[in-house]
Design a protein around this motif. Structure first.
Motif, PDB file in Angstrom:
ATOM      1  N   ARG A  65     116.868  68.401  34.058  1.00  0.00           N
ATOM      2  CA  ARG A  65     118.010  67.487  33.944  1.00  0.00           C
ATOM      3  C   ARG A  65     118.938  67.639  35.147  1.00  0.00           C
ATOM      4  O   ARG A  65     119.401  66.657  35.713  1.00  0.00           O
ATOM      5  CB  ARG A  65     118.767  67.742  32.652  1.00  0.00           C
ATOM      6  CG  ARG A  65     118.145  67.046  31.493  1.00  0.00           C
ATOM      7  CD  ARG A  65     118.983  67.119  30.222  1.00  0.00           C
ATOM      8  NE  ARG A  65     118.338  66.324  29.204  1.00  0.00           N
ATOM      9  CZ  ARG A  65     117.271  66.711  28.520  1.00  0.00           C
ATOM     10  NH1 ARG A  65     116.742  67.891  28.736  1.00  0.00           N
ATOM     11  NH2 ARG A  65     116.725  65.924  27.626  1.00  0.00           N
ATOM     12  N   ILE A 104     114.816  64.446  34.405  1.00  0.00           N
ATOM     13  CA  ILE A 104     114.938  63.926  33.047  1.00  0.00           C
ATOM     14  C   ILE A 104     116.258  63.169  33.007  1.00  0.00           C
ATOM     15  O   ILE A 104     117.295  63.727  33.354  1.00  0.00           O
ATOM     16  CB  ILE A 104     114.970  65.047  31.983  1.00  0.00           C
ATOM     17  CG1 ILE A 104     113.681  65.859  32.015  1.00  0.00           C
ATOM     18  CG2 ILE A 104     115.204  64.454  30.593  1.00  0.00           C
ATOM     19  CD1 ILE A 104     113.717  67.075  31.107  1.00  0.00           C
ATOM     20  N   VAL A 105     116.201  61.932  32.595  1.00  0.00           N
ATOM     21  CA  VAL A 105     117.404  61.112  32.596  1.00  0.00           C
ATOM     22  C   VAL A 105     117.655  60.436  31.255  1.00  0.00           C
ATOM     23  O   VAL A 105     118.398  59.478  31.178  1.00  0.00           O
ATOM     24  CB  VAL A 105     117.330  60.044  33.715  1.00  0.00           C
ATOM     25  CG1 VAL A 105     117.359  60.690  35.070  1.00  0.00           C
ATOM     26  CG2 VAL A 105     116.097  59.179  33.561  1.00  0.00           C
ATOM     27  N   ASP A 106     117.075  60.949  30.175  1.00  0.00           N
ATOM     28  CA  ASP A 106     117.150  60.261  28.892  1.00  0.00           C
ATOM     29  C   ASP A 106     118.148  60.861  27.915  1.00  0.00           C
ATOM     30  O   ASP A 106     118.003  60.706  26.730  1.00  0.00           O
ATOM     31  CB  ASP A 106     115.771  60.202  28.254  1.00  0.00           C
ATOM     32  CG  ASP A 106     115.218  61.572  27.908  1.00  0.00           C
ATOM     33  OD1 ASP A 106     114.220  61.619  27.189  1.00  0.00           O
ATOM     34  OD2 ASP A 106     115.771  62.587  28.337  1.00  0.00           O
ATOM     35  N   GLY A 107     119.158  61.556  28.377  1.00  0.00           N
ATOM     36  CA  GLY A 107     120.166  62.066  27.463  1.00  0.00           C
ATOM     37  C   GLY A 107     120.212  63.568  27.433  1.00  0.00           C
ATOM     38  O   GLY A 107     119.553  64.249  28.206  1.00  0.00           O
ATOM     39  N   THR A 114     117.395  68.590  23.877  1.00  0.00           N
ATOM     40  CA  THR A 114     117.200  68.921  22.475  1.00  0.00           C
ATOM     41  C   THR A 114     116.181  70.024  22.401  1.00  0.00           C
ATOM     42  O   THR A 114     115.289  70.116  23.231  1.00  0.00           O
ATOM     43  CB  THR A 114     116.686  67.710  21.671  1.00  0.00           C
ATOM     44  OG1 THR A 114     115.444  67.304  22.219  1.00  0.00           O
ATOM     45  CG2 THR A 114     117.671  66.557  21.711  1.00  0.00           C
ATOM     46  N   GLU A 168     110.295  68.187  30.022  1.00  0.00           N
ATOM     47  CA  GLU A 168     110.985  68.920  28.955  1.00  0.00           C
ATOM     48  C   GLU A 168     110.578  70.387  28.913  1.00  0.00           C
ATOM     49  O   GLU A 168     111.244  71.203  28.287  1.00  0.00           O
ATOM     50  CB  GLU A 168     110.738  68.282  27.587  1.00  0.00           C
ATOM     51  CG  GLU A 168     111.472  66.975  27.396  1.00  0.00           C
ATOM     52  CD  GLU A 168     112.979  67.137  27.318  1.00  0.00           C
ATOM     53  OE1 GLU A 168     113.479  68.250  27.058  1.00  0.00           O
ATOM     54  OE2 GLU A 168     113.667  66.139  27.524  1.00  0.00           O
ATOM     55  N   PRO A 172     107.048  55.715  34.944  1.00  0.00           N
ATOM     56  CA  PRO A 172     107.892  55.605  33.757  1.00  0.00           C
ATOM     57  C   PRO A 172     107.539  56.591  32.653  1.00  0.00           C
ATOM     58  O   PRO A 172     108.408  57.085  31.975  1.00  0.00           O
ATOM     59  CB  PRO A 172     107.667  54.157  33.290  1.00  0.00           C
ATOM     60  CG  PRO A 172     107.219  53.436  34.513  1.00  0.00           C
ATOM     61  CD  PRO A 172     106.493  54.447  35.356  1.00  0.00           C
ATOM     62  N   SER A 194     109.330  59.859  33.639  1.00  0.00           N
ATOM     63  CA  SER A 194     110.745  59.869  33.966  1.00  0.00           C
ATOM     64  C   SER A 194     111.606  60.218  32.769  1.00  0.00           C
ATOM     65  O   SER A 194     112.707  60.717  32.934  1.00  0.00           O
ATOM     66  CB  SER A 194     111.166  58.534  34.575  1.00  0.00           C
ATOM     67  OG  SER A 194     111.007  57.498  33.632  1.00  0.00           O
ATOM     68  N   GLY A 195     111.128  59.987  31.562  1.00  0.00           N
ATOM     69  CA  GLY A 195     111.890  60.334  30.378  1.00  0.00           C
ATOM     70  C   GLY A 195     111.601  61.726  29.881  1.00  0.00           C
ATOM     71  O   GLY A 195     112.082  62.122  28.834  1.00  0.00           O
ATOM     72  N   GLY A 196     110.830  62.490  30.599  1.00  0.00           N
ATOM     73  CA  GLY A 196     110.538  63.853  30.210  1.00  0.00           C
ATOM     74  C   GLY A 196     109.332  63.997  29.307  1.00  0.00           C
ATOM     75  O   GLY A 196     109.006  65.082  28.870  1.00  0.00           O
ATOM     76  N   ARG A 197     108.651  62.897  29.001  1.00  0.00           N
ATOM     77  CA  ARG A 197     107.507  62.949  28.108  1.00  0.00           C
ATOM     78  C   ARG A 197     106.226  63.273  28.860  1.00  0.00           C
ATOM     79  O   ARG A 197     106.092  62.981  30.026  1.00  0.00           O
ATOM     80  CB  ARG A 197     107.367  61.611  27.391  1.00  0.00           C
ATOM     81  CG  ARG A 197     108.520  61.355  26.436  1.00  0.00           C
ATOM     82  CD  ARG A 197     108.466  59.949  25.868  1.00  0.00           C
ATOM     83  NE  ARG A 197     108.572  58.925  26.892  1.00  0.00           N
ATOM     84  CZ  ARG A 197     109.705  58.535  27.455  1.00  0.00           C
ATOM     85  NH1 ARG A 197     110.834  59.106  27.136  1.00  0.00           N
ATOM     86  NH2 ARG A 197     109.720  57.567  28.361  1.00  0.00           N
TER      87      ARG A 197
END
Length: 122
Positions: free
Chosen positions: A99, A104-107, A110, A92, A9, A12-15
């Motif tokens: 993406r 990356i699946v969080d939008g 940026t 990121e 986890p 998975s959000g790119g962090r």
């Protein structure tokens, strides 16, 4: 082609997060997106190698133990350094291609107002 990979986890959000070992297939798919799979890519855009890594990022992540620039290092050396970049920055570091590949699946991407670090192609 979309590549979906199950990740912890934290990643998975790119962090950024704890060190992980990424499957060779993932790095190959990312390199295909970033550089057309050319691990010695030097296109004059300021990013180098298969994963299109910016030289200051390469240096900060320990790449100088292998070569002066990513395109002068082997594929394995590039992925070793990329794992450190991933640990520090998350997916990121390669926002567009990560993406596109479902890493990356969080939008939407940026820029965070900072300088690019890796991933000129995406």
């Amino acid at each position: 082609m979309f590549l979906f990979v199950l990740l912890p986890p934290l990643l998975s959000g790119g962090r950024a997060g704890a060190a992980v070992r990424v499957a060779d297939l993932v790095w190959d798919e990312l390199a295909e997106c970033e550089s057309g799979g050319d691990w010695q890519a030097d296109t004059g855009n300021g990013y180098y190698g298969g994963l299109q890594i910016w030289v200051p990022t390469w240096e900060e992540a320990g790449g100088l133990r292998f070569a002066d620039r990513p395109d002068h290092a082997s594929r394995r050396e590039q992925t070793t350094v990329a794992e450190e970049i991933l640990r520090r920055q998350g997916w990121e570091a390669w926002p567009g291609c990560a993406r596109e590949l479902g890493l990356i699946v969080d939008g939407p991407p940026t820029d965070g107002g900072g300088s690019p670090t890796a991933g000129a192609g995406g």
